[in-house]
Design a protein around this motif. Structure first.
Motif, PDB file in Angstrom:
ATOM      1  N   PHE A  65       0.792  -1.231   0.000  1.00  0.00           N
ATOM      2  CA  PHE A  65       0.000   0.000   0.000  1.00  0.00           C
ATOM      3  C   PHE A  65       0.824   1.281   0.000  1.00  0.00           C
ATOM      4  O   PHE A  65       0.268   2.358  -0.187  1.00  0.00           O
ATOM      5  CB  PHE A  65      -0.938   0.021   1.213  1.00  0.00           C
ATOM      6  CG  PHE A  65      -0.269  -0.269   2.523  1.00  0.00           C
ATOM      7  CD1 PHE A  65       0.359   0.732   3.233  1.00  0.00           C
ATOM      8  CD2 PHE A  65      -0.262  -1.556   3.041  1.00  0.00           C
ATOM      9  CE1 PHE A  65       0.993   0.470   4.434  1.00  0.00           C
ATOM     10  CE2 PHE A  65       0.369  -1.825   4.247  1.00  0.00           C
ATOM     11  CZ  PHE A  65       0.998  -0.819   4.943  1.00  0.00           C
ATOM     12  N   ALA A  66       2.117   1.239   0.217  1.00  0.00           N
ATOM     13  CA  ALA A  66       2.934   2.460   0.231  1.00  0.00           C
ATOM     14  C   ALA A  66       4.387   2.089  -0.038  1.00  0.00           C
ATOM     15  O   ALA A  66       4.837   0.999   0.300  1.00  0.00           O
ATOM     16  CB  ALA A  66       2.822   3.179   1.574  1.00  0.00           C
ATOM     17  N   LEU A  67       5.109   3.023  -0.658  1.00  0.00           N
ATOM     18  CA  LEU A  67       6.518   2.799  -0.949  1.00  0.00           C
ATOM     19  C   LEU A  67       7.333   2.983   0.326  1.00  0.00           C
ATOM     20  O   LEU A  67       7.327   4.054   0.923  1.00  0.00           O
ATOM     21  CB  LEU A  67       6.997   3.781  -2.019  1.00  0.00           C
ATOM     22  CG  LEU A  67       8.476   3.676  -2.399  1.00  0.00           C
ATOM     23  CD1 LEU A  67       8.731   2.401  -3.193  1.00  0.00           C
ATOM     24  CD2 LEU A  67       8.913   4.899  -3.206  1.00  0.00           C
ATOM     25  N   PRO A  68       8.059   1.974   0.763  1.00  0.00           N
ATOM     26  CA  PRO A  68       8.869   2.126   1.963  1.00  0.00           C
ATOM     27  C   PRO A  68      10.237   2.717   1.645  1.00  0.00           C
ATOM     28  O   PRO A  68      10.713   2.653   0.516  1.00  0.00           O
ATOM     29  CB  PRO A  68       9.021   0.679   2.463  1.00  0.00           C
ATOM     30  CG  PRO A  68       8.989  -0.136   1.214  1.00  0.00           C
ATOM     31  CD  PRO A  68       8.067   0.588   0.247  1.00  0.00           C
ATOM     32  N   LEU A  69      10.834   3.331   2.649  1.00  0.00           N
ATOM     33  CA  LEU A  69      12.230   3.732   2.592  1.00  0.00           C
ATOM     34  C   LEU A  69      13.037   2.573   3.154  1.00  0.00           C
ATOM     35  O   LEU A  69      12.868   2.187   4.309  1.00  0.00           O
ATOM     36  CB  LEU A  69      12.460   4.992   3.429  1.00  0.00           C
ATOM     37  CG  LEU A  69      13.928   5.385   3.690  1.00  0.00           C
ATOM     38  CD1 LEU A  69      14.623   5.744   2.381  1.00  0.00           C
ATOM     39  CD2 LEU A  69      14.012   6.530   4.688  1.00  0.00           C
ATOM     40  N   ARG A  70      13.928   2.010   2.330  1.00  0.00           N
ATOM     41  CA  ARG A  70      14.761   0.886   2.756  1.00  0.00           C
ATOM     42  C   ARG A  70      16.202   1.369   2.818  1.00  0.00           C
ATOM     43  O   ARG A  70      16.765   1.784   1.817  1.00  0.00           O
ATOM     44  CB  ARG A  70      14.599  -0.295   1.798  1.00  0.00           C
ATOM     45  CG  ARG A  70      13.152  -0.770   1.685  1.00  0.00           C
ATOM     46  CD  ARG A  70      13.031  -2.020   0.837  1.00  0.00           C
ATOM     47  NE  ARG A  70      13.569  -3.183   1.526  1.00  0.00           N
ATOM     48  CZ  ARG A  70      14.530  -3.970   1.039  1.00  0.00           C
ATOM     49  NH1 ARG A  70      15.069  -3.687  -0.140  1.00  0.00           N
ATOM     50  NH2 ARG A  70      14.957  -5.016   1.705  1.00  0.00           N
ATOM     51  N   ILE A  71      16.764   1.320   4.006  1.00  0.00           N
ATOM     52  CA  ILE A  71      18.077   1.903   4.229  1.00  0.00           C
ATOM     53  C   ILE A  71      18.989   0.914   4.971  1.00  0.00           C
ATOM     54  O   ILE A  71      18.562   0.261   5.928  1.00  0.00           O
ATOM     55  CB  ILE A  71      17.955   3.234   5.006  1.00  0.00           C
ATOM     56  CG1 ILE A  71      19.296   3.919   5.148  1.00  0.00           C
ATOM     57  CG2 ILE A  71      17.281   3.029   6.352  1.00  0.00           C
ATOM     58  CD1 ILE A  71      19.193   5.361   5.593  1.00  0.00           C
ATOM     59  N   ARG A  72      20.215   0.773   4.485  1.00  0.00           N
ATOM     60  CA  ARG A  72      21.180  -0.123   5.117  1.00  0.00           C
ATOM     61  C   ARG A  72      21.697   0.492   6.414  1.00  0.00           C
ATOM     62  O   ARG A  72      22.013   1.682   6.474  1.00  0.00           O
ATOM     63  CB  ARG A  72      22.371  -0.385   4.192  1.00  0.00           C
ATOM     64  CG  ARG A  72      22.045  -1.167   2.937  1.00  0.00           C
ATOM     65  CD  ARG A  72      23.321  -1.506   2.184  1.00  0.00           C
ATOM     66  NE  ARG A  72      23.017  -2.107   0.883  1.00  0.00           N
ATOM     67  CZ  ARG A  72      22.855  -1.436  -0.224  1.00  0.00           C
ATOM     68  NH1 ARG A  72      22.955  -0.109  -0.201  1.00  0.00           N
ATOM     69  NH2 ARG A  72      22.585  -2.044  -1.353  1.00  0.00           N
ATOM     70  N   TYR A  73      21.783  -0.347   7.434  1.00  0.00           N
ATOM     71  CA  TYR A  73      22.415   0.051   8.685  1.00  0.00           C
ATOM     72  C   TYR A  73      23.253  -1.124   9.160  1.00  0.00           C
ATOM     73  O   TYR A  73      22.715  -2.176   9.523  1.00  0.00           O
ATOM     74  CB  TYR A  73      21.380   0.435   9.743  1.00  0.00           C
ATOM     75  CG  TYR A  73      22.016   0.906  11.034  1.00  0.00           C
ATOM     76  CD1 TYR A  73      22.530   2.196  11.135  1.00  0.00           C
ATOM     77  CD2 TYR A  73      22.144   0.053  12.129  1.00  0.00           C
ATOM     78  CE1 TYR A  73      23.130   2.633  12.306  1.00  0.00           C
ATOM     79  CE2 TYR A  73      22.736   0.483  13.299  1.00  0.00           C
ATOM     80  CZ  TYR A  73      23.239   1.772  13.382  1.00  0.00           C
ATOM     81  OH  TYR A  73      23.847   2.195  14.536  1.00  0.00           O
ATOM     82  N   GLU A  74      24.568  -0.935   9.101  1.00  0.00           N
ATOM     83  CA  GLU A  74      25.503  -2.009   9.420  1.00  0.00           C
ATOM     84  C   GLU A  74      25.215  -3.218   8.536  1.00  0.00           C
ATOM     85  O   GLU A  74      25.265  -3.117   7.319  1.00  0.00           O
ATOM     86  CB  GLU A  74      25.447  -2.323  10.916  1.00  0.00           C
ATOM     87  CG  GLU A  74      25.881  -1.133  11.782  1.00  0.00           C
ATOM     88  CD  GLU A  74      25.776  -1.395  13.265  1.00  0.00           C
ATOM     89  OE1 GLU A  74      25.141  -2.400  13.669  1.00  0.00           O
ATOM     90  OE2 GLU A  74      26.322  -0.571  14.032  1.00  0.00           O
ATOM     91  N   GLU A  75      24.854  -4.351   9.109  1.00  0.00           N
ATOM     92  CA  GLU A  75      24.691  -5.572   8.311  1.00  0.00           C
ATOM     93  C   GLU A  75      23.234  -5.863   7.969  1.00  0.00           C
ATOM     94  O   GLU A  75      22.921  -6.959   7.502  1.00  0.00           O
ATOM     95  CB  GLU A  75      25.283  -6.778   9.064  1.00  0.00           C
ATOM     96  CG  GLU A  75      26.757  -6.640   9.397  1.00  0.00           C
ATOM     97  CD  GLU A  75      27.600  -6.464   8.145  1.00  0.00           C
ATOM     98  OE1 GLU A  75      27.307  -7.145   7.139  1.00  0.00           O
ATOM     99  OE2 GLU A  75      28.540  -5.655   8.166  1.00  0.00           O
ATOM    100  N   ARG A  76      22.355  -4.918   8.176  1.00  0.00           N
ATOM    101  CA  ARG A  76      20.934  -5.187   7.948  1.00  0.00           C
ATOM    102  C   ARG A  76      20.315  -4.063   7.123  1.00  0.00           C
ATOM    103  O   ARG A  76      20.915  -3.013   6.918  1.00  0.00           O
ATOM    104  CB  ARG A  76      20.189  -5.330   9.282  1.00  0.00           C
ATOM    105  CG  ARG A  76      20.336  -4.116  10.171  1.00  0.00           C
ATOM    106  CD  ARG A  76      19.593  -4.262  11.491  1.00  0.00           C
ATOM    107  NE  ARG A  76      19.865  -5.497  12.178  1.00  0.00           N
ATOM    108  CZ  ARG A  76      20.946  -5.721  12.911  1.00  0.00           C
ATOM    109  NH1 ARG A  76      21.866  -4.771  13.044  1.00  0.00           N
ATOM    110  NH2 ARG A  76      21.102  -6.864  13.531  1.00  0.00           N
TER     111      ARG A  76
END
Length: 289
Positions: free
Chosen positions: A225-236
């Motif tokens: 239902f919505a575009l997420p912001l996907r951001i790397r943080y360390e190993e995840r």
């Protein structure tokens, strides 16, 4: 991507062309607007053509019916030869103490999830401590107050290298700025738009694209239902859904342009991680003027 022709609030030599521009934008006829504003189509026609000067009260009624932003309502009054109606009070003014306190409580309540308050040019005015987690690794020169949320997100020395779906998120932010530029005549915002639009285009990593190829669809990134912001943080990879809140019926230009953007976890892994690492010892983002 280029700025659309005519972007910015309606322009002209006086209040008549400005009102006509807003009326056309709202897709109203002169008769429809006149009826809503308790006037006549003939008088409105004379006002738009510069043959009649509207009263201060009529300008305000027309602006209300046209849902003109508060800053632009003052511009209409000035174009008609009247003083502005709405004040523009600095956020650090003593009279804004209750407002600042309310915003601080809302920001704190959103922890451990990031939240930020920005003005009409996306300058960061306040943030909760969880935002500091996302800003780890951002170049110091981008964090000099008053820093800008759009610049930090899209700058090559900012968050951009860590955003997995950068092409989609970049498009989303540019379109958001374009919509705002259609409503307000804000030269700082226009300059910011030109600046961030000129940043290097994301090259794209095939490994970061959805397996089914639906790069533009929100479902491709785990949300139907919505575009997420996907951001790397360390190993995840942390995944967030963004929401924006504004004040209803503002009576001050400053208040009318405030927006609180909150980032809600889009998956259980992000929830667990933030709840485990965002503690009281994490430093709050410095206050900015």
């Amino acid at each position: 991507m280029t700025i659309m022709a005519g972007m910015g609030s309606p322009t002209g030599t006086g209040v008549g062309p400005l009102l006509r521009g807003w009326r056309v934008r709202r897709q109203l006829s002169q008769l429809q607007l006149a009826l809503r504003a308790d006037s006549s189509a003939r008088h409105l026609s004379f006002v738009e053509n510069g043959r009649s000067r509207p009263s201060r009260e009529l300008v305000l009624r027309l602006a209300e019916e046209l849902d003109v932003p508060v800053r632009e309502r003052n511009a209409l009054l000035l174009a008609a030869g009247y003083a502005p109606h709405y004040p523009e009070t600095p956020l650090d003014d003593p009279s804004m103490a209750a407002l600042r306190g309310g915003l601080e409580r809302l920001l704190a309540a959103h922890d451990p999830y990031p939240a930020v308050v920005v003005d009409g040019s996306f300058r960061v005015l306040a943030a909760n401590r969880s935002l500091g987690l996302l800003l780890d690794g951002v170049a110091p020169h981008l964090l000099e107050p008053p820093f800008n949320a759009i610049r930090i997100t899209l700058h090559p020395d900012g968050l951009a290298p860590r955003i997995v779906n950068l092409r989609q998120w970049r498009r989303h932010l540019l379109e958001r700025m374009e919509r705002q530029l259609e409503l307000v005549r804000a030269e700082p915002l226009r300059r910011l738009y030109e600046e961030v639009r000129g940043y290097p285009e994301p090259a794209g990593d095939p490994a970061d694209e959805p397996a089914d190829g639906r790069a533009d669809g929100p479902a491709a990134y785990g949300s139907p239902f919505a575009l997420p912001l996907r951001i790397r943080y360390e190993e995840r990879v942390l995944s967030f859904l963004s929401t924006i809140a504004t004040f209803n019926t503002p009576l001050d230009v400053t208040v009318s342009e405030l927006a609180m953007e909150t980032f809600l976890p889009a998956d259980a892994e992000t929830v667990r991680f933030l709840q485990s690492v965002v503690g009281p010892e994490r430093q709050v983002v410095p206050d900015t003027p």
